[in-house]
Write a protein that holds these residues in place. Structure first.
Motif, mmCIF file in Angstrom:
data_model
loop_
_atom_site.group_PDB
_atom_site.id
_atom_site.type_symbol
_atom_site.label_atom_id
_atom_site.label_comp_id
_atom_site.label_asym_id
_atom_site.label_seq_id
_atom_site.Cartn_x
_atom_site.Cartn_y
_atom_site.Cartn_z
ATOM 1 N N CYS A 35 0.851 -1.189 0.000
ATOM 2 C CA CYS A 35 0.000 0.000 0.000
ATOM 3 C C CYS A 35 0.890 1.243 0.000
ATOM 4 C CB CYS A 35 -0.856 -0.066 1.260
ATOM 5 S SG CYS A 35 -1.742 1.422 1.701
ATOM 6 N N SER A 37 0.755 3.649 1.888
ATOM 7 C CA SER A 37 1.120 4.021 3.257
ATOM 8 C C SER A 37 2.301 3.180 3.764
ATOM 9 C CB SER A 37 -0.088 3.889 4.197
ATOM 10 O OG SER A 37 -0.437 2.551 4.384
ATOM 11 N N HIS A 53 -0.336 -4.489 5.932
ATOM 12 C CA HIS A 53 -1.549 -4.526 6.755
ATOM 13 C C HIS A 53 -2.775 -4.972 5.950
ATOM 14 C CE1 HIS A 53 -1.117 -0.533 4.961
ATOM 15 N NE2 HIS A 53 -2.400 -0.654 4.735
ATOM 16 N N GLU A 54 -2.560 -5.347 4.686
ATOM 17 C CA GLU A 54 -3.692 -5.811 3.859
ATOM 18 C C GLU A 54 -3.556 -7.323 3.751
ATOM 19 O OE1 GLU A 54 -3.137 -3.553 0.243
ATOM 20 O OE2 GLU A 54 -3.599 -1.653 1.230
ATOM 21 N N GLU A 124 -9.039 -4.822 2.953
ATOM 22 C CA GLU A 124 -8.677 -3.653 3.771
ATOM 23 C C GLU A 124 -8.719 -2.355 2.961
ATOM 24 O OE1 GLU A 124 -6.493 -0.705 6.087
ATOM 25 O OE2 GLU A 124 -5.953 -1.481 4.119
HETATM 26 ZN ZN LIG Z 1 -3.364 0.336 3.082
#
Ligand SMILES: [Zn+2]
Ligand SMILES: [Zn+2]
Length: 280
Positions: A35, A37, A53-54, A124
């Motif tokens: 991502c 981020s 985090h996905e 996510e």
């Molecule tokens: Zn993300």
């Protein structure tokens, strides 16, 4: 276990690290999406950080999406729909992170059959988009930055009946350019705030969904624009995203093993890949 870990210079490298400890059950990671981020943390986050985090994962043959952040659900900000600013929200609930063979998580949501592991990792980012879209007025909407997140917005807004336009600095990603002023604009890429505000009808809404460039507040004043920010997702939106995933037409990911993390990073940074998903 193997994981992509940030070194002293904040650069990612494949390493052997101890099994995750702490609260929650240990899941075998099936797929984890890269991502924007995550990229922001490279070169910045402390040594030992594992990004990602996905996450689609598995335990005892059951596939689940791992929940990245948990709001308390009771404080004033949570009750007002600003869950991502809740004091409890910041704490990471996926340990050490998704670019690893295994991860601990305190909250998970079941995944349906019929979507592959890589697509399941879209739950996510799609949840973040669904949460933001709730605050966006319906009508003619311009998506600024037509990468993966821009495409998610296009799919979600198109499904609810909006007239969706999209622009991107990268000519390979251009969408349908606006044919006149729009009711709302979504900033999905850094920069472009002034152009997005200029595309709006008077009294239009600008949704900021990415790190942004400065905005001329004089335009906000004279044209009575509404500027809103939205960041991250809640478990409720994750649940809605999982239910919606099989129905949306979304871009295919480039799927690579963790060993080829740097290659995936380059493909994402250069814009050659719209979405990169890693499998351990
Ligand atoms: Zn993300
Ligand atoms: Zn709260």
């Amino acid at each position: 276990m193997r994981a992509v870990v940030l070194d002293e210079a904040g650069q990612p490298a494949l390493a052997d690290i101890p099994e995750p400890d702490g609260a929650g059950a240990v899941f075998r990671v099936l797929a984890c999406g890269l991502c924007g981020s995550d990229l922001e943390k490279i070169g910045v986050a402390p040594a030992g950080t594992v990004l990602g985090h996905e996450v689609a994962a598995e335990l005892d043959g059951r596939r689940v999406a791992l929940v990245h952040h948990l709001p308390c659900g009771e404080c004033e900000r949570c009750l007002n729909g600003h869950e991502s600013t809740c004091d409890s929200f910041r704490a990471a609930t996926i340990v050490p992170g998704g670019f690893a063979e295994r991860a601990r998580a305190v909250e998970t949501l079941p995944l349906p059959d019929g979507i592959d592991d890589a697509t399941a990792s879209y739950a996510e980012p799609l949840a973040c988009v669904l949460r933001a879209a709730e605050r966006l007025p319906q009508g003619r909407v311009l998506v600024v930055g037509n990468g993966f997140v821009g495409r998610l917005f296009g799919a979600v807004l198109g499904r609810r009946g909006d007239d969706v336009f999209a622009v991107d600095l990268d000519p390979r990603r251009g969408g349908r350019p606006p044919d006149g002023p729009v009711d709302a604009a979504v900033l999905c890429a850094p920069g472009g705030a002034t152009e997005a505000a200029e595309a709006l009808e008077p009294a239009g809404t600008l949704l900021v969904f990415a790190p942004s460039s400065p905005l001329d507040l004089d335009a906000v004043y004279r044209r009575e624009l509404t500027v809103i920010g939205s960041r991250s997702a809640t478990p409720r939106h994750m649940r809605e995203a999982i239910a919606l995933l099989p129905e949306l037409e979304l871009p295919e990911p480039t799927v690579l093993p963790l060993e080829r993390f740097h290659e995936g990073l380059d493909l994402y940074r250069s814009g050659d890949a719209l979405k990169v998903v890693f499998t351990p």
